[in-house]
Structure formats: structure tokens, C-alpha cells
Design an enzyme around this catalytic site. Sequence first.
Site, PDB file in Angstrom:
ATOM      1  N   GLY A 158     -19.165 -51.129 -12.141  1.00 49.28           N
ATOM      2  CA  GLY A 158     -20.633 -51.868 -11.250  1.00 49.28           C
ATOM      3  C   GLY A 158     -20.673 -53.223 -11.731  1.00 49.28           C
ATOM      4  O   GLY A 158     -19.691 -54.069 -11.687  1.00 49.28           O
TER       5      GLY A 158
ATOM      6  N   GLY B  53     -11.248 -69.381   0.967  1.00 48.34           N
ATOM      7  CA  GLY B  53     -12.271 -70.088   0.183  1.00 48.34           C
ATOM      8  C   GLY B  53     -13.608 -69.924  -0.227  1.00 48.34           C
ATOM      9  O   GLY B  53     -14.535 -69.048   0.695  1.00 48.34           O
ATOM     10  N   ALA B  54     -13.976 -69.690  -1.923  1.00 51.33           N
ATOM     11  CA  ALA B  54     -14.892 -69.137  -2.109  1.00 51.33           C
ATOM     12  C   ALA B  54     -15.861 -69.579  -1.311  1.00 51.33           C
ATOM     13  O   ALA B  54     -16.622 -68.734  -0.422  1.00 51.33           O
ATOM     14  CB  ALA B  54     -14.744 -69.479  -3.671  1.00 51.33           C
TER      15      ALA B  54
ATOM     16  N   ASP C 263     -16.590 -62.943  -3.583  1.00 51.28           N
ATOM     17  CA  ASP C 263     -17.581 -63.775  -2.891  1.00 51.28           C
ATOM     18  C   ASP C 263     -18.182 -62.732  -1.702  1.00 51.28           C
ATOM     19  O   ASP C 263     -19.587 -63.244  -1.534  1.00 51.28           O
ATOM     20  CB  ASP C 263     -16.592 -64.608  -1.626  1.00 51.28           C
ATOM     21  CG  ASP C 263     -15.240 -65.993  -2.293  1.00 51.28           C
ATOM     22  OD1 ASP C 263     -15.961 -65.893  -3.774  1.00 51.28           O
ATOM     23  OD2 ASP C 263     -14.251 -65.521  -2.166  1.00 51.28           O
TER      24      ASP C 263
END
Length: 373
Positions: free
Chosen positions: A234, A39-40, A297
Site C-alpha cells: 500500500g 514515458g512517465a 505513473d
Amino acid sequence: MSGHAPPDVVCVGESMVTFLPVRPGRLADVPAFTRAIGGAESNVACALAAAGHRVKWIGRVGRDGFGDHLVETIGAYGVDVRAVDRDPDRPTGVYFRTADDRATGAHEVAYYRAGSAASAMSPATVPHSSVADARILHLTGITAALSADCLALMRELTAPRPGRPLLSFDVNHRAGLWRHGGAGDVLLELARRADLVFVGADEAEVLWGVGSPRAIRALLAGPTVLVVKRGAEGAVVFERCAEPFPTPPLPEPGLRPGPRSSNAGRAGCADTRTSADTVTTVPAPRVDVTAPVGAGDAFAAGFLSATLRGLDTRTRLRHGHLMAAAALTVPADLATPPRRAHADRLAALDEAAWGTLHLGPGWTGDDQEVRTP
């Protein structure tokens, strides 16, 4: 997280039980799975807590065994889970995925989250008072897609108001959750209300038809800090000095503070006399990828951690890349982050050494060698 000290960060959103395959292959062919969590927002919360910050996660889970597992597991990272609601009528969401890379056509994810306890989150279940004491409030676009009540909650939490915590927003577009459309307009609305925005160049292209960092910044001109992620290439940060960012805490005992921006307590801005952007680009290190799930995340957690510490912009980006590399080199959504001193040493490398950094599985241990060509 001990005691009742105000949190550094509050994360609000859904967490689910994740089932990871014991071997590669189609879901139809995999004989067994191991259990994890995903879950983020809870991923960010766990990574920040593991990095030593005071974090609260607010979500809603079923009054079932899977809900017990989520609350206990997230709490074991040191996250404050006292504000998590337990729904007696709706189940905890779960999902299954294959071991294959998400970028391939063979990757499968099966979500069982429709009608979940988290989809019943609303302004009534998460009042603004429950997040008001945080230095940073972290949200993602996933929550907005779960239900009309969840979208109403997101609009309530992102509404401008006196004393609002610094608002961090990860666009986190998940196409499968927006089957009825509207993702582009909603996510643009929410992102424009935030102070700090994370967005991938690829998802901006899908959502809004713009993919270059400067075009994305033109579209998202309001946030003080915009982080455009470009995968293995990046990330780029655009920032202004229009709004104050959280004053960094005192260094922890035994740890030397990292490099500070010239404007301690602000977002690394070089000159407060102008509202023009400063632009900082940092390449990602080379990483031997085990699985890409959870890397975005982890990047957000690394960047937020460095923001809380008052580190300069380049170092914030490097910590984001390092935290993402920790997630990329494990099969699950969550990874054990490198010790702070270890990450600080790598983030302080000169440009040449950073450019040759090569990270593989196990690199987060202090006794592991970091490879260079």
C-alpha cells in the site's frame, strides 16, 4: 482538451515509442514487437486526460515518424500537445522491453534515447511562462538525468517563485540513467523543492539509505504532502496544512462530488492550526498483475485526479491504487482507467470490503465483477 481554458495539470518530460514483444523470452529471441508509447510524464498526462481533466504535455520529439506517432497518440487521449517541440536534428527516443516481470533477472530493457530530441530540453525551450497557468505542474526525476540542459530545466521549474503552480514531483529513480552518479543528491534537492512528492520506499533505500516511511519523511520534511509507496503493501501519506492546495472545481454535470476533506481546497489536512503531520495509510487491493510497467505513473495520476477533485486523503490514496491496478492488469504502459463513477464506488467501500478487493484483467469495465474471497 477543448478550447483554450487553463490546464488543470501540465506535465513536462520525455515520451518515447515503446516496442512490446509478441511473446515472452529474451530480446535476442523475440521475433516481432508491437508499437506503443511510454514515458512517465506523458503516461500521467494521458491517464489524467482520460479521467476527464484538462492536461497539457510539454516535451520534445524528433521531426520523424515516431515523433508524429507520439504527438498524435498522446493528443488522441485529449491531452493538449500544442507546446510540444519538434527537433529537426535529433531523433525521437525509442525502447524495447521483454514481457517478463521487471522484478525478475530475466527482464530486459533496451533504451535508444541518448542524444534524443527530449535530451535537448532546457530553460530556453520550456520557459516558465509555458507552465505558469496550470493548477498543478507535474515533473519526475527522469528528466533530470537526461542531460545537463534537462537538469538545468528541472532546477528552473522547481525554483521557488511567486505564483508557481502546485509542484508535484515523482522521484522515479532510474539507475541506468545515472551511470555517472549523483542521483541521490540531485533527486533529494529537487524533491525538497516540491509541494507534493511521490517516492517508493525501495528507491528511497537505494538513493538515501532510508526505507521506513517515517525516516523518509524526516529526510523530506519540506513538501506539504509526501506519498511513500510500498508496493503491494500500500502507501502512506504524510501531510501538513502549511500551504494551500488547488481549490477543487465544480462537480461535472450528472456526477455527484466525492467525499471532501474537512478542509476543502487543501490537501486533506485535519487541522490548519498546527504544522504537525497527519498520517494516512491505505493498503493496496489484491491485483492479478499482467505487467508492472506504468503502475507508478498511474498511481500518481489517480492521486492527482482525486486531489483536483478535493477528495479526502484516504480516498486520494484509494484512487491512486485503483488507477495503478488498471495499469497493472494490461501489458502496456497505459491502461483505460475505470469510469469515474465506477472508481468512486470502489473507493467508497468500507474497510472490510476494501480489504477483500481483488482486481484482475478487464476489471475497469462497468460490467465486470470485482472479486472478493
